[in-house]
Design an enzyme around this catalytic site. Structure first.
Site, PDB file in Angstrom:
ATOM      1  N   ASN A  71       0.810  -1.215   0.000  1.00 17.28           N
ATOM      2  CA  ASN A  71       0.000   0.000   0.000  1.00 17.28           C
ATOM      3  C   ASN A  71       0.838   1.257   0.000  1.00 17.28           C
ATOM      4  OD1 ASN A  71      -0.461   1.956   2.470  1.00 17.28           O
ATOM      5  ND2 ASN A  71       0.047  -0.050   3.353  1.00 17.28           N
ATOM      6  N   GLY A  74      -0.600   6.943   1.322  1.00 16.10           N
ATOM      7  CA  GLY A  74      -0.053   8.304   1.398  1.00 16.10           C
ATOM      8  C   GLY A  74      -0.659   9.113   2.525  1.00 16.10           C
ATOM      9  N   CYS A 134       6.082   5.627   8.363  1.00 11.06           N
ATOM     10  CA  CYS A 134       5.374   5.380   7.111  1.00 11.06           C
ATOM     11  C   CYS A 134       6.351   5.476   5.942  1.00 11.06           C
ATOM     12  CB  CYS A 134       4.252   6.389   6.906  1.00 11.06           C
ATOM     13  SG  CYS A 134       3.386   6.069   5.367  1.00 11.06           S
ATOM     14  N   GLY A 250       1.727  -9.280   9.533  1.00 11.95           N
ATOM     15  CA  GLY A 250       1.424 -10.595   8.974  1.00 11.95           C
ATOM     16  C   GLY A 250       0.675 -11.533   9.882  1.00 11.95           C
TER      17      GLY A 250
HETATM   18  C1  LIG Z   1      -3.864  -0.239   3.703  1.00 10.81           C
HETATM   19  C2  LIG Z   1      -2.958   0.017   4.851  1.00 10.81           C
HETATM   20  C3  LIG Z   1      -2.865   1.290   5.406  1.00 10.81           C
HETATM   21  C4  LIG Z   1      -2.026   1.542   6.487  1.00 10.81           C
HETATM   22  N1  LIG Z   1      -1.983   2.785   7.030  1.00 10.81           N
HETATM   23  C5  LIG Z   1      -1.230   3.004   8.142  1.00 10.81           C
HETATM   24  C6  LIG Z   1      -1.268   4.255   8.814  1.00 10.81           C
HETATM   25  O1  LIG Z   1      -1.972   5.163   8.430  1.00 10.81           O
HETATM   26  N2  LIG Z   1      -0.483   4.421   9.910  1.00 10.81           N
HETATM   27  C7  LIG Z   1       0.308   3.419  10.396  1.00 10.81           C
HETATM   28  O2  LIG Z   1       0.982   3.607  11.400  1.00 10.81           O
HETATM   29  N3  LIG Z   1       0.354   2.219   9.791  1.00 10.81           N
HETATM   30  C8  LIG Z   1      -0.409   1.986   8.676  1.00 10.81           C
HETATM   31  N4  LIG Z   1      -0.374   0.762   8.089  1.00 10.81           N
HETATM   32  C9  LIG Z   1       0.499  -0.297   8.632  1.00 10.81           C
HETATM   33  C10 LIG Z   1      -0.263  -1.224   9.550  1.00 10.81           C
HETATM   34  O3  LIG Z   1      -0.762  -0.530  10.657  1.00 10.81           O
HETATM   35  C11 LIG Z   1       0.636  -2.360  10.032  1.00 10.81           C
HETATM   36  O4  LIG Z   1       1.727  -1.818  10.742  1.00 10.81           O
HETATM   37  C12 LIG Z   1       1.188  -3.185   8.892  1.00 10.81           C
HETATM   38  O5  LIG Z   1       0.214  -3.325   7.873  1.00 10.81           O
HETATM   39  C13 LIG Z   1       1.634  -4.588   9.337  1.00 10.81           C
HETATM   40  O6  LIG Z   1       0.585  -5.330   9.870  1.00 10.81           O
HETATM   41  P1  LIG Z   1      -0.318  -6.360   9.015  1.00 10.81           P
HETATM   42  O7  LIG Z   1       0.602  -7.270   8.283  1.00 10.81           O
HETATM   43  O8  LIG Z   1      -1.168  -7.034  10.036  1.00 10.81           O
HETATM   44  O9  LIG Z   1      -1.133  -5.531   8.065  1.00 10.81           O
HETATM   45  C14 LIG Z   1      -1.226   0.493   7.000  1.00 10.81           C
HETATM   46  C15 LIG Z   1      -1.313  -0.772   6.433  1.00 10.81           C
HETATM   47  C16 LIG Z   1      -2.153  -1.037   5.387  1.00 10.81           C
HETATM   48  C17 LIG Z   1      -2.217  -2.418   4.809  1.00 10.81           C
END
Ligand SMILES: Cc1cc2nc3c(=O)[nH]c(=O)nc-3n(C[C@H](O)[C@H](O)[C@H](O)COP(=O)(O)O)c2cc1C
Ligand SMILES: Cc1cc2nc3c(=O)[nH]c(=O)nc-3n(C[C@H](O)[C@H](O)[C@H](O)COP(=O)(O)OP(=O)(O)OC[C@H]3O[C@@H](n4cnc5c(N)ncnc54)[C@H](O)[C@@H]3O)c2cc1C
Ligand SMILES: Cc1cc2nc3c(=O)[nH]c(=O)nc-3n(C[C@H](O)[C@H](O)[C@H](O)COP(=O)(O)OP(=O)(O)OC[C@H]3O[C@@H](n4cnc5c(N)ncnc54)[C@H](O)[C@@H]3O)c2cc1C
Ligand SMILES: Cc1cc2nc3c(=O)[nH]c(=O)nc-3n(C[C@H](O)[C@H](O)[C@H](O)COP(=O)(O)O)c2cc1C
Ligand code: FES
Ligand code: FES
Lengths: 311, 238, 311, 238
Positions: A71, A74, A134, A250
């Site tokens: 992703n 932004g 980010c 994950g």
């Molecule tokens: C679509 C999407 C948007 C995200 N937006 C943010 C965000 O705004 N701020 C943030 O700290 N992390 C953001 N993340 C990261 C997630 O909070 C998380 O740290 C990361 O996806 C790993 O966890 P997961 O594998 O369970 O998704 C985003 C992740 C995804 C997939």
């Protein structure tokens, strides 16, 4: 069978389950945050917000690939003033459920983190999460704060000065030494860490269109592909610092959550798994974690914490 | 293990749809339910949701309202097309004597549903409306699939003058319909929902909302009640 | 149908196909290197070797997971003197096939890279690859050279001074800015880059055994899960430096290889895909790449190079 | 999506195998071909290859030669067991009148084969050899499966005195065997291969080599000719 309890404590706040809705996933509206809370979250995180509204990148911004998601949203968000209303509404909805709310904050320069927190204080979130990690705005803003312990500490200190609520700092895996950053932000006043934000960044190229697919060209990776990196980060951080860690990256099943907890996590963030398993994912994971605990004779989640480090 | 999440194909045929729209027939073969949608990617520009008019070959009806739809308007046979999907929850095929109520560009998904239901041997009644004759879409496709087709325009430039909902109400009052399928602007859907309650007929409607991911993670498409149009919908029970 | 050619040129050396056997995968013996060459490799890389023999880590050292492989072999190798014999034997076997041989070298400190190359010179490999990016010996040796542009350049310069043969330097993705490292090693005399070495490191924990699974606890990730990171690294490097790049990391199909080439790679490394697809993987990928080129009207591989960067 | 590549189970029963070895019966249910192997993981210690004596429940025969096999030797019912597999290429089941030639710890995979072939109704002839009576493994399992069982020891402490290969030669000379399956030390396998050529009977043999990954990537187990014992084998045509 012995009954098993799933609740955990994070900075003195009780979470009904160890599952925390990860920032940026489904955290855009009060109704969605409430829905996720009703479906098994121990805490929910609202979308990262900045002082001024951000439109984010053009689409495609989120894509599935074989390893999970990529992703580059932004950091689209309505700005801190609008977020106050969303957070306050969410707090009202969550109160009867006993699910705490985490406000995620972001700023373009280190000092700005304090400003956004000062605006959000009105909404009285239970925690702040400081998103210094980010990877999707590098073109605009350069390397994230989390790439440098000094910058990371500066952002943390700005938040610390702006609030007495517990402060979680969210770290990036895209550094040679995540423990150095973790130690720096704890020294600057972080009450907890969240690890990891998205990995990479990565790029997908469409070979027929002959161009990167994300409008931003690169984006952060999440989902099953990043889990071993996330587990290693949590394992290493939990030796390096004394504060609790929200482990994420994950986690898709209850057994994945156990892995994070054994690596040293106090709570477990879940984001991309909503894509793979839908709105029922946390309930399913709760059942899986319970089955594992019963099989192995654990009575509560904290008994499993850090077990992979040995005696 | 393909590098990209999009299926690539080519435009085979472009037909006018109303005065300003186009129907784009491609060589992409999907297997989808009526009401599902695709994210259509215009490389180096944008990616946007579009309902299917047919799945095999993938057919879309596009009404120009901005940059992406404007570019789709210009497509020529042979041009490449990139889609991700099918996505979302489509219509049930439970209506034995279905009434389809289509307003404006809502005509697209219901045209697909009409042909699916007709192919299953159901007697399909359609109420198709638009502001004016030039905005009526996919009339021939409805003519081919529907046992009864009622056309309305707000300015009376084609069919009956008035709102498509009024026709729907008349048809429901006459009885003989056991399920309503609707697609169109939200105020229209709300009126159809009220009619379904009034006449005790189950209904399903396809909604639109601003979408980014299309797969239920970004939270852009909350319908207002915490339901995601991209994943819990776009079709919801009324 | 137009016939399509798969050969490419790397530092003036012709490869029959763009596929390079990645270092550390199947490169332990002359017989194996010959076998991979017969099955479609454009060039083959022998296992990384150091001046003195290394036993490597205890097992488990290589494990499959859902995203590919994780390994901490720990640079097991028989030492440079024994490697001379293997390389010389391999050269003899490869000569009739027209497949060049890449010797991969590793040292515990920057100067040592020159020493191992001076020993291997006797075997006359076609290329040297300088492995400054192994993440699996951090406990023993600290962060890899590739984590720091200055150290990376020093290792490169040591090899440059020891040979006139073309020198490839292999980079790590586990840095905040891979382009800085790439530029530093090119300035220090690298004729080509290889990217990426394994990602992470990562960790798998067995939740029933309650311990990390790899004997080394952490290991580098490879295979499909790392592909988007590898593609991004190659894309960025190909803008940052003027030398050719061997792109690798998760390439499993002919279309994956095209993606790397469009990102800017001159040749494509293949390692973990031997696990997924077996000894026939390169032949299968050659057929897939040919089918794609025919579909899209490409006559030779170099026509596709860098296309994702636009006009 | 399990965090670990190993299947976990428990030891159900430990039986002596010869003077020094043990047969370990677990509660792990695999589905494997005779000749395939598992990587057995001893947490915090090592991971090593072992042939299957049976797949369901997973049964291993272990001869102590070093640290890992020494620890396996000590296992008690209830102890945990972690395996990765089944791995590698097993034996064909093509022999209609098969001759199995097992030397030393090579008895393990052929015991599995013997019971599979017997279950398929084949008349199984076995030549089982070891240095001494105390090193004979799995004799009861062979007795249960084999139509004819010939035992040899080099010191004559059990069965015929001599080498198992001599028995195999005699049986081949008598005719009546249409496929040879062998497992044991490499010199034995070479002699069996020569016999197969001499008597024009197809043969298959299981080899050992030093293994790390067990899945065909690390290159540790080159048989000497570029063939990988873990993936191209451990069973090869003679
Ligand atoms: C679509 C999407 C948007 C995200 N937006 C943010 C965000 O705004 N701020 C943030 O700290 N992390 C953001 N993340 C990261 C997630 O909070 C998380 O740290 C990361 O996806 C790993 O966890 P997961 O594998 O369970 O998704 C985003 C992740 C995804 C997939
Ligand atoms: C489930 C679904 C099915 C749709 N089916 C069709 C169809 O079959 N035919 C058709 O012509 N249009 C359809 N649309 C609407 C279509 O997505 C928009 O017309 C298109 O995105 C406009 O893009 P643009 O660049 O041309 O205009 P813009 O200037 O970007 O936007 C014009 C208007 O289109 C809508 N819109 C813009 N972006 C989005 C977005 N990301 N998601 C949803 N709506 C958006 C908004 O109302 C906006 O005001 C559908 C939308 C949804 C959600
Ligand atoms: C396909 C295959 C099937 C096998 N089946 C059995 C079996 O059913 N029963 C049994 O008792 N043994 C079997 N072995 C041998 C078994 O793997 C070794 O006995 C074991 O690895 C020894 O480990 P250790 O720590 O006890 O001794 P070490 O002191 O580590 O080694 C003793 C000897 O065992 C052999 N060995 C050690 N490590 C390995 C390794 N990684 N791969 C292969 N051989 C090794 C070497 O000959 C070494 O000299 C098999 C080996 C292979 C390759
Ligand atoms: C088992 C294994 C051993 C490896 N050993 C080495 C090595 O010795 N030297 C090296 O430069 N890279 C080594 N690598 C990294 C690969 O050469 C390659 O950079 C990486 O695996 C990414 O490519 P892949 O996804 O195609 O495997 C090893 C990788 C694996 C899987
Ligand atoms: S468009 Fe992202 S959740 Fe619906
Ligand atoms: S043990 Fe690794 S290739 Fe066979």
């Amino acid at each position: 069978m012995r009954d098993v309890g799933l609740s955990v404590e994070l900075c003195g706040v009780r979470l009904r389950t160890p599952f925390v809705l990860a920032a940026g996933v489904l955290g855009t509206t009060a109704a969605l945050l409430e829905r996720v809370a009703r479906r098994g979250a121990g805490a929910v995180t609202a979308k990262s917000c900045s002082v001024r509204p951000r439109r984010g990148h053009p689409n495609p911004t989120v894509l599935p690939w074989e390893g999970g998601l990529i992703n580059a949203v932004g950091l689209a968000n309505p700005g801190a003033a609008a977020m106050v209303a969303i957070l306050a509404d969410t707090r009202r909805r969550l109160a009867p459920l006993g699910v705490p709310l985490i406000a995620s904050v972001f700023a373009e320069e280190a000092g700005g983190f304090g400003e956004v927190v000062r605006i959000l204080e009105e909404a009285e979130p239970d925690f702040y999460e400081v998103n210094i990690s980010c990877p999707n705005v590098a073109e605009e803003l350069g390397l994230p704060f989390a790439a440098d312990p000094v910058q990371a500490a500066r952002a943390t200190a700005a938040v610390r000065a702006a609030t007495r609520r517990p402060v979680i700092v969210k770290l990036s895996p895209n550094v040679a030494d995540i423990c150095a950053v973790g130690r720096a932000v704890v020294d600057a006043g972080a009450d907890a860490l969240a690890a990891i934000n998205t990995l990479g960044p990565g790029m997908l190229i469409d070979i027929r269109a002959r161009t990167p697919v994300l409008a931003n060209r690169v984006g952060g990776l999440s989902g099953p592909a990043v889990r071993p990196v996330a587990v290693r980060c949590v394992y290493d951080l939990s030796r390096a610092v004394a504060v609790p860690i929200i482990g994420m990256g994950g986690v898709t099943t209850g057994e994945d959550a156990v892995e994070m907890i054994m690596a040293g996590a106090t709570a477990v963030g879940v984001g991309s798994a909503f894509y793979q398993r839908g709105m029922g994912v946390l309930e399913a994971m709760a059942a899986e974690i319970r089955a594992f605990m019963q099989e192995q004779g654990f009575g509560c989640v904290s008994e499993m914490r850090g077990l992979a480090h040995g005696a | 293990m393909a590098p990209s999440p999009h299926r690539a194909g080519r435009v085979v045929r472009v037909e006018p749809a109303g005065h300003r729209g186009v129907t784009i027939v491609s060589d992409i073969r999907l297997s989808a339910r009526p009401g599902q949608f695709v994210m259509l990617w215009v490389p180096r520009a944008d990616e946007k949701p579009f309902s299917l008019v047919a799945d095999n070959p993938l057919t879309l009806a596009v009404v120009p309202v901005g940059p992406v739809t404007g570019r789709l308007q210009q497509l020529q046979p042979g041009d490449p097309l990139y889609v991700r999907g099918p996505l979302g929850r489509g219509f049930s095929l439970d209506g034995q004597r279905p009434l389809l109520v289509a307003g404006g560009s809502g005509a697209a998904p219901l045209a697909f549903l009409a042909s699916r239901l007709a192919a299953a041997g159901r007697e399909v009644t359609v109420a198709l409306g638009a502001r004016s004759a030039g905005e009526l879409l996919l009339v021939e496709r409805y003519q081919a699939a529907a046992a009864r087709l009622w056309i309305t325009t707000e300015d009376g430039s084609a069919g009956e003058r008035g709102l498509v909902v009024s026709v729907a109400e008349r048809l429901l009052a006459n009885g003989g319909c056991d399920r309503v399928y609707a697609c169109g602007p939200v105020p229209m859907l709300e009126r159809v929902a009220a009619l379904c309650r009034e006449y005790g007929v189950p209904g399903e409607a396809s909604y639109e909302a601003y979408m980014r991911c299309g797969i239920g993670v970004c939270g852009s498409c909350d319908r207002g009640d915490g339901l995601l149009v991209c994943r819990d919908g776009p079709v919801f029970d009324l």
